[in-house]
Design a protein around this motif. Sequence first.
Motif, PDB file in Angstrom:
ATOM      1  N   VAL A 174      32.663  21.429  94.136  1.00 39.94           N
ATOM      2  CA  VAL A 174      31.341  21.594  93.544  1.00 39.94           C
ATOM      3  C   VAL A 174      30.313  21.149  94.578  1.00 39.94           C
ATOM      4  O   VAL A 174      30.276  19.985  94.969  1.00 39.94           O
ATOM      5  CB  VAL A 174      31.179  20.764  92.255  1.00 39.94           C
ATOM      6  N   THR A 175      29.502  22.088  95.038  1.00 44.77           N
ATOM      7  CA  THR A 175      28.489  21.773  96.035  1.00 44.77           C
ATOM      8  C   THR A 175      27.143  22.268  95.554  1.00 44.77           C
ATOM      9  O   THR A 175      27.044  23.039  94.594  1.00 44.77           O
ATOM     10  CB  THR A 175      28.847  22.395  97.399  1.00 44.77           C
ATOM     11  N   GLU A 176      26.078  21.812  96.192  1.00 43.83           N
ATOM     12  CA  GLU A 176      24.739  22.224  95.787  1.00 43.83           C
ATOM     13  C   GLU A 176      23.962  22.769  96.973  1.00 43.83           C
ATOM     14  O   GLU A 176      24.305  22.506  98.131  1.00 43.83           O
ATOM     15  CB  GLU A 176      23.967  21.053  95.168  1.00 43.83           C
ATOM     16  N   ALA A 177      22.936  23.505  96.675  1.00 51.42           N
ATOM     17  CA  ALA A 177      21.992  23.982  97.686  1.00 51.42           C
ATOM     18  C   ALA A 177      20.595  23.528  97.267  1.00 51.42           C
ATOM     19  O   ALA A 177      20.266  23.517  96.088  1.00 51.42           O
ATOM     20  CB  ALA A 177      22.046  25.499  97.800  1.00 51.42           C
ATOM     21  N   GLY A 178      19.776  23.157  98.237  1.00 53.64           N
ATOM     22  CA  GLY A 178      18.510  22.510  97.941  1.00 53.64           C
ATOM     23  C   GLY A 178      17.491  23.370  97.214  1.00 53.64           C
ATOM     24  O   GLY A 178      17.480  24.597  97.311  1.00 53.64           O
ATOM     25  N   PHE A 179      16.628  22.689  96.467  1.00 55.99           N
ATOM     26  CA  PHE A 179      15.546  23.305  95.708  1.00 55.99           C
ATOM     27  C   PHE A 179      16.080  24.388  94.771  1.00 55.99           C
ATOM     28  O   PHE A 179      17.169  24.253  94.219  1.00 55.99           O
ATOM     29  CB  PHE A 179      14.447  23.831  96.636  1.00 55.99           C
ATOM     30  N   GLY A 180      15.303  25.467  94.569  1.00 51.77           N
ATOM     31  CA  GLY A 180      15.699  26.476  93.595  1.00 51.77           C
ATOM     32  C   GLY A 180      16.550  27.577  94.193  1.00 51.77           C
ATOM     33  O   GLY A 180      16.813  27.620  95.402  1.00 51.77           O
ATOM     34  N   LEU A 218      35.251  27.605  94.766  1.00 51.84           N
ATOM     35  CA  LEU A 218      33.954  27.085  95.199  1.00 51.84           C
ATOM     36  C   LEU A 218      32.891  27.350  94.140  1.00 51.84           C
ATOM     37  O   LEU A 218      32.651  28.503  93.763  1.00 51.84           O
ATOM     38  CB  LEU A 218      33.548  27.748  96.525  1.00 51.84           C
ATOM     39  N   VAL A 219      32.252  26.280  93.674  1.00 48.83           N
ATOM     40  CA  VAL A 219      31.188  26.369  92.676  1.00 48.83           C
ATOM     41  C   VAL A 219      29.887  25.897  93.313  1.00 48.83           C
ATOM     42  O   VAL A 219      29.796  24.769  93.811  1.00 48.83           O
ATOM     43  CB  VAL A 219      31.503  25.517  91.427  1.00 48.83           C
ATOM     44  N   LEU A 220      28.884  26.761  93.309  1.00 49.72           N
ATOM     45  CA  LEU A 220      27.579  26.453  93.895  1.00 49.72           C
ATOM     46  C   LEU A 220      26.606  26.072  92.794  1.00 49.72           C
ATOM     47  O   LEU A 220      26.416  26.828  91.836  1.00 49.72           O
ATOM     48  CB  LEU A 220      27.049  27.662  94.661  1.00 49.72           C
ATOM     49  N   VAL A 221      25.972  24.908  92.926  1.00 52.70           N
ATOM     50  CA  VAL A 221      24.975  24.458  91.956  1.00 52.70           C
ATOM     51  C   VAL A 221      23.583  24.665  92.538  1.00 52.70           C
ATOM     52  O   VAL A 221      23.283  24.211  93.644  1.00 52.70           O
ATOM     53  CB  VAL A 221      25.177  22.972  91.593  1.00 52.70           C
ATOM     54  N   THR A 222      22.740  25.368  91.794  1.00 53.27           N
ATOM     55  CA  THR A 222      21.358  25.595  92.190  1.00 53.27           C
ATOM     56  C   THR A 222      20.477  25.356  90.971  1.00 53.27           C
ATOM     57  O   THR A 222      20.923  24.772  89.991  1.00 53.27           O
ATOM     58  CB  THR A 222      21.182  27.008  92.781  1.00 53.27           C
ATOM     59  N   ALA A 223      19.230  25.787  91.012  1.00 46.67           N
ATOM     60  CA  ALA A 223      18.306  25.463  89.916  1.00 46.67           C
ATOM     61  C   ALA A 223      17.148  26.443  89.898  1.00 46.67           C
ATOM     62  O   ALA A 223      16.977  27.267  90.806  1.00 46.67           O
ATOM     63  CB  ALA A 223      17.769  24.035  90.077  1.00 46.67           C
ATOM     64  N   VAL A 276      33.405  16.732  95.022  1.00 49.18           N
ATOM     65  CA  VAL A 276      31.965  16.970  95.071  1.00 49.18           C
ATOM     66  C   VAL A 276      31.520  16.983  96.530  1.00 49.18           C
ATOM     67  O   VAL A 276      31.944  16.143  97.324  1.00 49.18           O
ATOM     68  CB  VAL A 276      31.210  15.870  94.291  1.00 49.18           C
ATOM     69  N   CYS A 277      30.678  17.950  96.902  1.00 50.29           N
ATOM     70  CA  CYS A 277      30.120  18.033  98.256  1.00 50.29           C
ATOM     71  C   CYS A 277      28.598  18.011  98.173  1.00 50.29           C
ATOM     72  O   CYS A 277      27.991  18.925  97.608  1.00 50.29           O
ATOM     73  CB  CYS A 277      30.577  19.308  98.959  1.00 50.29           C
ATOM     74  N   LEU A 278      27.987  16.977  98.727  1.00 48.40           N
ATOM     75  CA  LEU A 278      26.540  16.810  98.681  1.00 48.40           C
ATOM     76  C   LEU A 278      25.966  16.612 100.072  1.00 48.40           C
ATOM     77  O   LEU A 278      26.676  16.254 101.016  1.00 48.40           O
ATOM     78  CB  LEU A 278      26.167  15.591  97.835  1.00 48.40           C
ATOM     79  N   ARG A 279      24.649  16.804 100.172  1.00 50.95           N
ATOM     80  CA  ARG A 279      23.937  16.443 101.392  1.00 50.95           C
ATOM     81  C   ARG A 279      23.665  14.945 101.411  1.00 50.95           C
ATOM     82  O   ARG A 279      23.662  14.278 100.381  1.00 50.95           O
ATOM     83  CB  ARG A 279      22.599  17.190 101.460  1.00 50.95           C
ATOM     84  N   GLU A 280      23.421  14.433 102.615  1.00 48.60           N
ATOM     85  CA  GLU A 280      23.010  13.033 102.750  1.00 48.60           C
ATOM     86  C   GLU A 280      21.505  12.919 102.506  1.00 48.60           C
ATOM     87  O   GLU A 280      20.732  13.757 102.977  1.00 48.60           O
ATOM     88  CB  GLU A 280      23.317  12.520 104.159  1.00 48.60           C
ATOM     89  N   PRO A 281      21.077  11.882 101.785  1.00 50.62           N
ATOM     90  CA  PRO A 281      19.640  11.685 101.599  1.00 50.62           C
ATOM     91  C   PRO A 281      18.934  11.357 102.914  1.00 50.62           C
ATOM     92  O   PRO A 281      19.516  10.760 103.811  1.00 50.62           O
ATOM     93  CB  PRO A 281      19.566  10.491 100.637  1.00 50.62           C
TER      94      PRO A 281
END
Length: 561
Positions: free
Chosen positions: A301-307, A61-66, A96-101
Amino acid sequence: MTTIKPLTDLTIAQQAEMLPIKQIAEKLGLKEDDLDLYGKYKAKLSFDLLDDVKTRTDGKLVLVTAINPTPAGEGKSTVTVGLGQALNRLDKQAIVCLREPSLGPTMGLKGGAAGGGFSQVLPMEDINLHFTGDMHAITAAHNTISAMLDNHLHQGNDLGIDVRNIVWKRVLDLNDRALRNVTIGLGGPVHGVPREDGFDITVASEIMAILCLADSLSDLEARIKRIVVAYDRDNEPVTAEQLGAAGAATLLLKEAFKPNLVQTLEQTPALVHGGPFANIAHGCNSLIATKTALKLGEYVVTEAGFGADLGAEKFCHIKSRIGELSPDAVVLVATVRALKMHGGVAKDALHVEHVEAVKRGLQLLAKHVETMAKLGLPVVVALNRFNSDTEEELAAVLDWCRSQQIRVALSEVWAHGGQGGEALAEAVIAAVESNEAALTPLYELTASIEDKITTIAREVYGASDVTFTAKARKQMAHIQANGWADLPICMAKTPFSLSDDPTKVGYQAGFTVTVRELKPSVGAGFLVALTGNVLTMPGLPKQPAALNMGIDATGNAIGLF
């Protein structure tokens, strides 16, 4: 002389060749019976499949943030998609795992959430608009509870609900400031009980958070039953179960609960499902999608919102706790443009080289790297390249990271797709294979509410102190009296600053965070601590993106990014 117009995200998406979704499913070893088809290029995963894969070994599991976002844009979703494509180019079966807009930001200012350039999820137009109808189902389920609540009042109010203490609003998946505060039930006795009400945006609904944290249909219904919609005249909680509304709401969510399977521009499988906001909720895609992807792929590869101070912190303290997840690596997205803004440069001057401002912005990057290290997670900095970046500015970031022994790679996935992310993918693989990850929450659930909030503010934001308004302290006591104090904390804070003041950009330290209100989301399973002026129903800007949208003579979308 002919002027060549640059390709837009929409043009790139419309020119892409998609594979039938059945072929994308075959890459994951799935058969047609494992899918519920929504046309040729979209599908939902069947409930039978979700049950069948539960015993398989998890992938990585890879978490993408910013770093904290800026109006210049950081491209976190683009990096997420591009990294997934790059991993597949390196023979790692990635999903890839993303949220829905949400339609609110799509029609407003922020834009969609399907990536960009040559790192997008497709069909981009569908995903950014109605997709498979999940948002509408969540809206309907939420408003069914609202309607049944007001019908209960109209039919005699057997539960003794205090109409001055109703906490369940209505929702709509659009930005509409005129609906933040409304009066309902006017027009005489046959039209209901007059009272003040309001609308939140759908992605701020507790139903959205519940759908994204439930691990089964039975868990989904159990969580909906626990939703507190109001308090009675003795200040005791009234739940959706007491209204008799939980069953109908769950029924409306039956299909929406299934993860959506689509593809990237390079035919990498993608699960796009759920979309809670990260400043007022936990900001991650659905737990069921992430856990299913881990059973189907080698890398997720998934992301979490904002920073990292919002989405990533909540991923670790809320989603990972509830779902028993543990990221194997974190990708921290930064851009020269954002670092310059955090270093004091105005948006209209970002095209001018300013190496010193970049270096000032590195303090903020360092803080987020430090936070991930505190959580026990190895970090790879993804320096997302923009056309205006100069070699000297890029070098300032890359050299600094290397001097600090921080893994770093240049990401060019917007312009070059997966090929532009191979260096990043190699760095991520190295981080994962180092086996350094050991997720360590910063607070125990049994700690006091005040201690949990203070720990987040000090350790993640860099605050020196936290103050609580009299209202927040009264609500804290009420939460403790109802037995909800052991829930994790979901901080509602501006994404633009480490502090609770959106104007204080860049690295901050020694400030005070003020908690003005506490709201229990008992069904979702967390306590929301509101700071600053966080709105749950955004408004449209002066020039909303919707002004540019339409269709051409053949029915194709125009103006959608």
